[in-house]
Design an enzyme around this catalytic site. Sequence first.
Site, PDB file in Angstrom:
ATOM      1  N   GLU A   1      25.863  40.899  31.500  1.00  0.00           N
ATOM      2  CA  GLU A   1      25.848  40.721  30.044  1.00  0.00           C
ATOM      3  C   GLU A   1      27.167  41.126  29.389  1.00  0.00           C
ATOM      4  OE1 GLU A   1      23.518  40.105  27.446  1.00  0.00           O
ATOM      5  OE2 GLU A   1      21.984  39.232  28.738  1.00  0.00           O
TER       6      GLU A   1
ATOM      7  N   HIS B   1      52.064  36.116  54.876  1.00  0.00           N
ATOM      8  CA  HIS B   1      50.876  36.858  55.311  1.00  0.00           C
ATOM      9  C   HIS B   1      50.879  36.992  56.821  1.00  0.00           C
ATOM     10  CE1 HIS B   1      46.817  38.466  54.768  1.00  0.00           C
ATOM     11  NE2 HIS B   1      46.464  37.771  55.847  1.00  0.00           N
TER      12      HIS B   1
ATOM     13  N   ARG C   1      26.727  31.550  33.142  1.00  0.00           N
ATOM     14  CA  ARG C   1      27.107  32.893  33.606  1.00  0.00           C
ATOM     15  C   ARG C   1      27.239  32.833  35.130  1.00  0.00           C
ATOM     16  NH1 ARG C   1      22.968  37.089  31.666  1.00  0.00           N
ATOM     17  NH2 ARG C   1      23.931  36.739  29.646  1.00  0.00           N
TER      18      ARG C   1
END
Length: 660
Positions: free
Chosen positions: A434, A104, A619
């Site tokens: 969802e 990098h 979640r």
Amino acid sequence: MKTVVFAYHDMGCLGIEALLAAGYEISAIFTHTDNPGEKAFYGSVARLAAERGIPVYAPDNVNHPLWVERIAQLSPDVIFSFYYRHLIYDEILQLAPAGAFNLHGSLLPKYRGRAPLNWVLVNGETETGVTLHRMVKRADAGAIVAQLRIAIAPDDIAITLHHKLCHAARQLLEQTLPAIKHGNILEIAQRENEATCFGRRTPDDSFLEWHKPASVLHNMVRAVADPWPGAFSYVGNQKFTVWSSRVHPHASKAQPGSVISVAPLLIACGDGALEIVTGQAGDGITMQGSQLAQTLGLVQGSRLNSQPACTARRRTRVLILGVNGFIGNHLTERLLREDHYEVYGLDIGSDAISRFLNHPHFHFVEGDISIHSEWIEYHVKKCDVVLPLVAIATPIEYTRNPLRVFELDFEENLRIIRYCVKYRKRIIFPSTSEVYGMCSDKYFDEDHSNLIVGPVNKPRWIYSVSKQLLDRVIWAYGEKEGLQFTLFRPFNWMGPRLDNLNAARIGSSRAITQLILNLVEGSPIKLIDGGKQKRCFTDIRDGIEALYRIIENAGNRCDGEIINIGNPENEASIEELGEMLLASFEKHPLRHHFPPFAGFRVVESSSYYGKGYQDVEHRKPSIRNAHRCLDWEPKIDMQETIDETLDFFLRTVDLTDKPS
């Protein structure tokens, strides 16, 4: 030691040469086809591979299961990446027993992401370097194996710094590759609190904003000088490129962008003045500054502008369907705070947006999207950006009215998507957290996580699959018909104006509004199945700022992307949310107007939501795409959001009949 290499550009070529010199056996090389719109000043990895007799491939998607299988068959001991432009998925990285390593072009953890060479110059850094690090699932985040620093001279431009980085990379690889081969390396974990991340740059990002200091503009010129596309400005509608410049500490009262003199060509800036040493008008030839001034018809006092005069006056037209909703009204407020947006909105009510109705750049029509199809089609054609925010998004409705959820959330929105395809308009579509359903990943990732839902006899999933199918349709339109799109997935946004207490009374609201109603009415807070389900709650201000940046779309970085917008640090169970809300309620100055707290009550989900409901235990979003595309991260603590949301709703209650 067998290796598979992912490589592009000069760094790719020198990396391959270094591997061969160190005695590695390269089984295959993966690279990119050259972009015809990009000036190819660098070496060809494909040509080098062919000359060395090494198989070389340039697949569109190296992470496709077929390519993963082919790489697995090569049985690499180690994998290397040298300036390969696509993220390599974990399924490939895990194929090499000795691991995978990436080169990098910055001093990690600083300047993770794209174009670090250009960004360090844009930001006026005086030092950069090259880093070899272990590859992990998150881009540029693995442990550092080796690092070499280089100084950035004041007269360095992109190409000279590129040559310095290449020289440093050769040195670093010569020193480090033998150690990797013999398993004798020392790895140092990156300090996450020092990490910075930058997105890709496009030619359009390099316009000169004359209100900024001359030193900042000079750094921009250095960062994108030939063979990069160059920094640019306009005289009226005539574009010109600045190839080299100098900073003058000129004390001038002239407006930024004004020509101070033409020989030398000096332009007033927000601080100091910039001398345009060499430049180019349109697609013409490079010339010195005074000749450029003559070619462009500049005289002392002429004004330059950062964008064409014909477009500078036109505001971006944003169509928001569902403008009176929670996201719609907060987004409208954010857009109207700027002077370059015109907002057109449709909704069946206007209570939340009444404060904007007299704004000169806000245009509202009260109506239903299922009825006003002609108005919608006309405004899709008229506007630049379309946000169809209309949806039924309250869980109780998924089991109570599944067909209505499908008709509104899927069928009506599909029609709007097709209008965007027809008129080639950009769509920013609200997907949902969802869609991940019962995914078991620790972090829900837009590009890798599986979308898992329950059986057909659980109508609770009709909202999730309606949204998921629209996501897939939009993606397909993008791939096959060039639809410009971004999908965003909100994770439990909350704040003032989230639903209302009347909606909560019939159970048609989100969790926090329902809990506030229980406190206001003195009824027990119902914990569905014990309230152990965990969510990551996101302040509406954080969410709207991310959505605003998607609309801004700096460098077109959001095109074709799926972006989770959530706060993984604000994870709490529904029970914990209730406890935090109760504590805030008990301290509120209006507390004495409301009944005593009636306690918590555990109820079964089937008795509350009805037959066919399933819940999700956790979640939590991955927000790496939001970091990469938006340079965004959430900032607001959950307690602050709870306090402000509660305060808003308590002050909407008619207190005349409440006990004091």
